[in-house]
Scaffold this active site. Structure first.
Site, short mmCIF file in Angstrom:
data_model
loop_
_atom_site.label_atom_id
_atom_site.label_comp_id
_atom_site.label_asym_id
_atom_site.label_seq_id
_atom_site.Cartn_x
_atom_site.Cartn_y
_atom_site.Cartn_z
N ASP A 95 -10.34 3.94 4.87
CA ASP A 95 -10.52 2.50 4.68
C ASP A 95 -11.97 2.10 4.98
O ASP A 95 -12.35 0.94 4.79
CB ASP A 95 -9.55 1.75 5.62
CG ASP A 95 -9.26 0.33 5.18
OD1 ASP A 95 -9.43 0.03 3.98
OD2 ASP A 95 -8.86 -0.49 6.02
N GLN A 110 -4.01 -1.53 9.76
CA GLN A 110 -3.93 -2.85 9.12
C GLN A 110 -4.45 -3.90 10.08
O GLN A 110 -4.05 -3.95 11.24
CB GLN A 110 -2.47 -3.14 8.73
CG GLN A 110 -2.29 -4.44 7.98
CD GLN A 110 -3.00 -4.47 6.62
OE1 GLN A 110 -2.94 -3.51 5.87
NE2 GLN A 110 -3.68 -5.56 6.33
N LYS A 164 0.84 -1.21 0.00
CA LYS A 164 0.00 0.00 0.00
C LYS A 164 0.87 1.26 0.00
O LYS A 164 0.57 2.23 -0.69
CB LYS A 164 -0.94 -0.01 1.22
CG LYS A 164 -2.06 -1.03 1.08
CD LYS A 164 -2.81 -1.28 2.38
CE LYS A 164 -3.83 -2.41 2.19
NZ LYS A 164 -4.44 -2.87 3.44
#
Ligand code: NAP
Length: 287
Positions: free
Chosen positions: A124, A101, A57
């Site tokens: 996200d 994450q 990412k």
């Protein structure tokens, strides 16, 4: 007898286009404000898959002209410490988007951690606020994989109104939100999960199947309706999806490959939403 072969939905090509447009927008923000859009990625522990995802990412951010800030925390980090870190990032004006994450480890209250991300930086799409906004059709950030799936469906002109969509999986980041997005587009949505009595019967009725489970080849090709659209978000060891691709593609009208279908779209939407967040926070017009 002639065997049908489904058209492939090329997530790699579509993601490339989305990232190219995002790079242009990121450069424009930097030129106009002197500020480069910035994504903070928070990693807890050293799970090899998570380390790889974060590295990937960050590399994509760099290519798109987006700054990324890595916050690496030890595996023993407590919920309170992680919440504190995420709150600090939420208040930092130099950070426009935050990605935690996951998984974060069983000793951490993941929901509490997600909820420490300010909704305007939740690129996200993991907070309850983002889920509610998306479900109510209000501005906010979609969960990235569901957002990417909708972009793929739109890119291939898949008609959703009145179509029967079966979503297999009901996780908070994938199954549930993609069902809400399909519902918002007037599909008739059925959710299936580990307690569904007859998964095959549900799949056989579907015009659109979204597989979001994490079980290799759980969806049998023979259960796909001829001409159905098959979106395989599953990713299992050995580059295998949740759908038995080889048989499904002989019946489906459109199908995503694994890899190269849903996966690349997830990162593309993450980058796009980071630039959206930066635009909004810097007072520029959004898309
Ligand atoms: P998850 O949180 O483990 O959820 C899995 C879901 O599948 C649950 O709702 C579970 O039902 C359901 N399920 C399990 N066994 C089933 C069965 N035999 N029949 C029907 N449903 C069953 O997983 P997730 O985070 O949503 O991820 C799902 C998959 O998508 C994984 O392969 C993951 O790697 C992949 N993924 C891909 C991307 C991407 O960028 N491409 C992003 C995220 C995830 P219950 O709720 O009843 O337990």
């Amino acid at each position: 007898m002639q065997t049908r072969t489904a058209r492939l939905m090329d997530g790699t090509a579509l993601a490339r286009r989305v990232v190219e447009e995002t790079s242009v927008r990121a450069a424009e923000i930097t030129r106009r404000t002197g500020v480069t859009p910035c994504l903070a990625t928070v990693l807890v522990g050293e799970d090899p898959a998570s380390v790889t995802y974060v590295r990937m990412k960050r590399a994509r951010c760099a290519k798109a002209g987006i700054d990324s800030r890595l916050v690496s925390l030890p595996a023993a980090t407590t919920t309170a410490e992680l919440v504190g870190t995420l709150r600090t990032l939420s208040q930092d004006p130099a950070v426009h988007g935050i990605l935690l994450q996951h998984p974060v480890g069983p000793h951490i209250d993941e929901r509490a951690a997600f909820e420490a991300i300010a909704p305007e930086k939740d690129v996200d799409g993991v907070t309850m606020s983002s889920f509610a906004s998306m479900s109510f059709g209000r501005p906010g950030f979609a969960s990235c994989t569901p957002g990417g799936i909708m972009r793929l469906l739109d890119a291939y002109d898949v008609e959703l109104t009145g179509r029967r969509a079966v979503v297999v999986g009901r996780s908070a980041i994938l199954g549930k939100p993609v069902g809400m997005l399909l519902l918002a587009r007037d599909a008739t949505v059925t959710y299936c999960h580990s307690r569904t009595a007859d998964l095959a019967a549900a799949v056989r009725e579907a015009d659109v199947v979204v597989a979001a489970v994490g079980r290799p080849r759980l969806i049998r090709g023979e259960d796909i309706r001829p001409g159905a659209v098959v979106i395989d978000a599953g990713y299992n060891a050995g580059n295998v999806g949740d759908v038995d691709f080889d048989t499904a593609r002989t019946r489906a009208g459109l199908i995503t490959p694994v890899p190269g279908g849903v996966g690349p779209m997830t990162i593309a939407v993450l980058l796009e939403q980071t630039v959206d967040a930066a635009s909004a926070q810097l007072g520029l017009a959004t898309r």
